[in-house]
Design a protein around this motif. Structure first.
Motif, PDB file in Angstrom:
ATOM      1  N   ASP A 271       1.109  -1.203  -0.037  1.00 34.22           N
ATOM      2  CA  ASP A 271       0.034  -0.042   0.025  1.00 34.22           C
ATOM      3  C   ASP A 271       0.945   1.309  -0.010  1.00 34.22           C
ATOM      4  OD1 ASP A 271      -2.083  -1.639  -0.159  1.00 34.22           O
ATOM      5  OD2 ASP A 271      -2.573  -1.410   2.117  1.00 34.22           O
ATOM      6  N   LEU A 272       1.823   1.182   0.636  1.00 38.58           N
ATOM      7  CA  LEU A 272       2.865   2.534   0.762  1.00 38.58           C
ATOM      8  C   LEU A 272       3.547   2.373  -0.631  1.00 38.58           C
ATOM      9  CD1 LEU A 272       4.150   4.919   1.981  1.00 38.58           C
ATOM     10  CD2 LEU A 272       5.932   3.187   3.060  1.00 38.58           C
ATOM     11  N   CYS A 273       3.963   1.440  -1.007  1.00 34.59           N
ATOM     12  CA  CYS A 273       4.722   1.586  -2.666  1.00 34.59           C
ATOM     13  C   CYS A 273       3.611   2.096  -3.569  1.00 34.59           C
ATOM     14  CB  CYS A 273       5.200   0.234  -2.818  1.00 34.59           C
ATOM     15  SG  CYS A 273       6.687  -0.179  -1.695  1.00 34.59           S
ATOM     16  N   ARG A 274       2.477   1.585  -3.423  1.00 39.55           N
ATOM     17  CA  ARG A 274       1.325   2.058  -4.397  1.00 39.55           C
ATOM     18  C   ARG A 274       1.247   3.490  -4.295  1.00 39.55           C
ATOM     19  NH1 ARG A 274      -4.752   1.597  -4.124  1.00 39.55           N
ATOM     20  NH2 ARG A 274      -4.237   0.967  -1.885  1.00 39.55           N
ATOM     21  N   THR A 275       1.237   4.102  -3.232  1.00 38.07           N
ATOM     22  CA  THR A 275       1.346   5.444  -3.014  1.00 38.07           C
ATOM     23  C   THR A 275       2.345   6.322  -3.505  1.00 38.07           C
ATOM     24  OG1 THR A 275      -0.134   5.254  -0.910  1.00 38.07           O
ATOM     25  CG2 THR A 275       0.876   7.517  -1.186  1.00 38.07           C
ATOM     26  N   LEU A 276       3.546   5.635  -3.464  1.00 39.47           N
ATOM     27  CA  LEU A 276       4.647   6.243  -4.053  1.00 39.47           C
ATOM     28  C   LEU A 276       4.823   6.461  -5.392  1.00 39.47           C
ATOM     29  CD1 LEU A 276       7.455   5.159  -1.435  1.00 39.47           C
ATOM     30  CD2 LEU A 276       6.818   7.409  -1.593  1.00 39.47           C
ATOM     31  N   TYR A 277       4.347   5.138  -6.197  1.00 40.45           N
ATOM     32  CA  TYR A 277       4.238   5.100  -7.567  1.00 40.45           C
ATOM     33  C   TYR A 277       3.255   6.168  -7.931  1.00 40.45           C
ATOM     34  CZ  TYR A 277       7.483   0.967  -7.694  1.00 40.45           C
ATOM     35  OH  TYR A 277       8.441   0.224  -7.530  1.00 40.45           O
ATOM     36  N   GLY A 278       2.111   6.190  -7.340  1.00 45.36           N
ATOM     37  CA  GLY A 278       0.991   7.145  -7.817  1.00 45.36           C
ATOM     38  C   GLY A 278       1.825   8.642  -7.666  1.00 45.36           C
ATOM     39  N   GLU A 279       2.391   8.987  -6.777  1.00 48.69           N
ATOM     40  CA  GLU A 279       2.971  10.111  -6.470  1.00 48.69           C
ATOM     41  C   GLU A 279       3.940  10.656  -7.871  1.00 48.69           C
ATOM     42  OE1 GLU A 279       4.409  10.510  -2.448  1.00 48.69           O
ATOM     43  OE2 GLU A 279       2.435  10.502  -1.608  1.00 48.69           O
ATOM     44  N   SER A 280       4.755   9.442  -8.214  1.00 45.71           N
ATOM     45  CA  SER A 280       5.605   9.605  -9.096  1.00 45.71           C
ATOM     46  C   SER A 280       4.766   9.906 -10.445  1.00 45.71           C
ATOM     47  CB  SER A 280       6.689   8.546  -9.396  1.00 45.71           C
ATOM     48  OG  SER A 280       7.459   8.636 -10.257  1.00 45.71           O
ATOM     49  N   VAL A 281       3.698   9.305 -10.546  1.00 47.73           N
ATOM     50  CA  VAL A 281       2.781   9.444 -12.009  1.00 47.73           C
ATOM     51  C   VAL A 281       2.136  10.911 -11.768  1.00 47.73           C
ATOM     52  CG1 VAL A 281       0.610   8.741 -12.979  1.00 47.73           C
ATOM     53  CG2 VAL A 281       2.294   7.045 -12.008  1.00 47.73           C
ATOM     54  N   SER A 292      11.845   5.747 -11.545  1.00 48.36           N
ATOM     55  CA  SER A 292      11.472   7.224 -11.236  1.00 48.36           C
ATOM     56  C   SER A 292      10.772   7.562  -9.950  1.00 48.36           C
ATOM     57  CB  SER A 292      10.704   7.854 -12.094  1.00 48.36           C
ATOM     58  OG  SER A 292       9.376   7.505 -12.431  1.00 48.36           O
ATOM     59  N   VAL A 293      10.196   6.087  -9.411  1.00 41.71           N
ATOM     60  CA  VAL A 293       9.504   6.231  -8.081  1.00 41.71           C
ATOM     61  C   VAL A 293      10.439   7.061  -7.002  1.00 41.71           C
ATOM     62  CG1 VAL A 293      10.562   3.990  -6.991  1.00 41.71           C
ATOM     63  CG2 VAL A 293       8.663   4.907  -6.314  1.00 41.71           C
ATOM     64  N   ILE A 294      11.871   7.123  -7.333  1.00 45.14           N
ATOM     65  CA  ILE A 294      12.670   8.138  -6.342  1.00 45.14           C
ATOM     66  C   ILE A 294      12.366   9.523  -6.252  1.00 45.14           C
ATOM     67  CG2 ILE A 294      14.431   8.391  -8.402  1.00 45.14           C
ATOM     68  CD1 ILE A 294      16.556   7.941  -6.084  1.00 45.14           C
ATOM     69  N   ALA A 295      11.781   9.720  -7.471  1.00 37.97           N
ATOM     70  CA  ALA A 295      11.527  11.226  -7.395  1.00 37.97           C
ATOM     71  C   ALA A 295      10.236  11.661  -6.442  1.00 37.97           C
ATOM     72  CB  ALA A 295      10.686  11.582  -8.766  1.00 37.97           C
ATOM     73  N   ALA A 296       9.382  10.756  -6.160  1.00 47.12           N
ATOM     74  CA  ALA A 296       8.287  10.793  -5.167  1.00 47.12           C
ATOM     75  C   ALA A 296       9.194  10.653  -3.874  1.00 47.12           C
ATOM     76  CB  ALA A 296       7.359   9.593  -5.211  1.00 47.12           C
TER      77      ALA A 296
END
Length: 307
Positions: A271-281, A292-296
């Motif tokens: 769930d936390l990783c899903r939030t991070l990928y969404g933030e990167s999107v 690019s998840v690192i950008a989040a």
């Protein structure tokens, strides 16, 4: 788990259809063509078919032409909406298209969707195999993908040898739905692992450590893998050219979360990783590589710095 190196399946000399020549589909189809498989291909963006034409594949003018010329059709499409559009599902054209055909979907869709599609194809007089693959563009280019197969045993046995030019391994997962559940299981590990890798690189950099030394430490230890050897250099170079897109990772984590909810289980790390990928999107990185998840993560650090 079984390695596949047998001759291609289908009738001798039979043309095989391939629809969807995107980031993954194009190198997969090229490996088929280079192996001597007689291919008829189509893609919505016509330019993506040019390398296939150069590899002696026939390029169709439409998906309908692919189905008209072939009995076995492989689909590598981005999502369920596009899959339904290509198959004309929900219209009278659907039955005409799939009747008498073996439809092989190698994309990542939800298990429930796949079961429904399989039932519709069967009712229309066709057969269906789900064959999602684990791996990104580089393994697709080098024929190192791992396919997970779901469907009735007879049809799966017919399709399985066709995948040999594209896949290092095939894994039999049972009935329709199980192969996609297995793909989601693999992706749960993949998506959380790569988010953790990105956070570790960010941690190293913020603490003044050299990232090439970080790479050496990982490569020398038990966590080294083909994946880390590809992804850490991308982090060091800030090279987010796509191998597996962030938007696709986000969609995958959404499907995993839905499957976890349906199973009545908690998925806290996912769930936390899903939030991070969404933030990167949301940051505009949807079509960049999932690293690019690192950008989040960096954006969250910047917010702390400002507070």
């Amino acid at each position: 788990m079984t390695s596949v190196s047998e001759r291609p399946g289908g009738e001798p000399g039979e043309e095989i259809g391939f629809v969807g020549l995107g980031v993954m589909g194009q190198p997969m189809a090229l490996n088929l063509a280079k192996s001597g498989t007689r291919l008829v291909v189509w893609n919505r963006s016509a330019a993506a078919a040019d390398p296939l034409r150069e590899a002696s594949a026939a390029v169709a003018a439409s998906a309908e032409e692919v189905f008209a010329r072939t009995r076995v059709v492989i689909l590598m499409l981005v999502n369920e909406t596009v899959l339904d559009e290509v198959l004309q599902r929900g219209t009278p054209g659907f039955a005409k298209l799939v009747a008498g055909h073996v439809v092989v979907s190698m994309g990542s869709n939800s298990p429930g969707y796949s079961r429904g599609l399989a039932a519709d194809i069967l009712a229309a007089g066709g057969r269906y195999v789900e064959a999602p693959v684990s791996g990104s563009r580089k393994p697709a280019e080098t024929a190192q993908l791992v396919a997970m197969l779901g469907g009735d045993p007879e049809t799966v046995a017919e399709v399985r040898p066709l995948l040999a030019p594209m896949c290092r391994e095939t894994i039999l997962c049972g009935p329709i739905g199980n192969a996609l559940l297995m793909k989601l299981t693999v992706n749960l590990y993949l998506c959380t692992m790569l988010a953790g890798l990105a956070e570790a690189a960010h941690f190293a950099e913020r603490n003044g450590l050299d990232l090439t030394t970080f790479q050496a430490a990982i490569d020398s230890g038990p966590m080294a893998s083909d994946l880390t050897r590809v992804k850490i250099p991308k982090l060091i170079a800030r090279d987010f050219s796509v191998q597996a897109a962030t938007a696709d990772a986000f969609n995958s984590t959404n499907m995993i979360a839905q499957a976890a909810h349906a199973a009545g289980m908690a998925s806290p790390v996912l769930d936390l990783c899903r939030t991070l990928y969404g933030e990167s999107v949301d940051l505009g990185n949807g079509r960049l590589d999932m690293m690019s998840v690192i950008a989040a993560i960096e954006a969250r650090t910047s917010a702390l710095d400002r507070s």
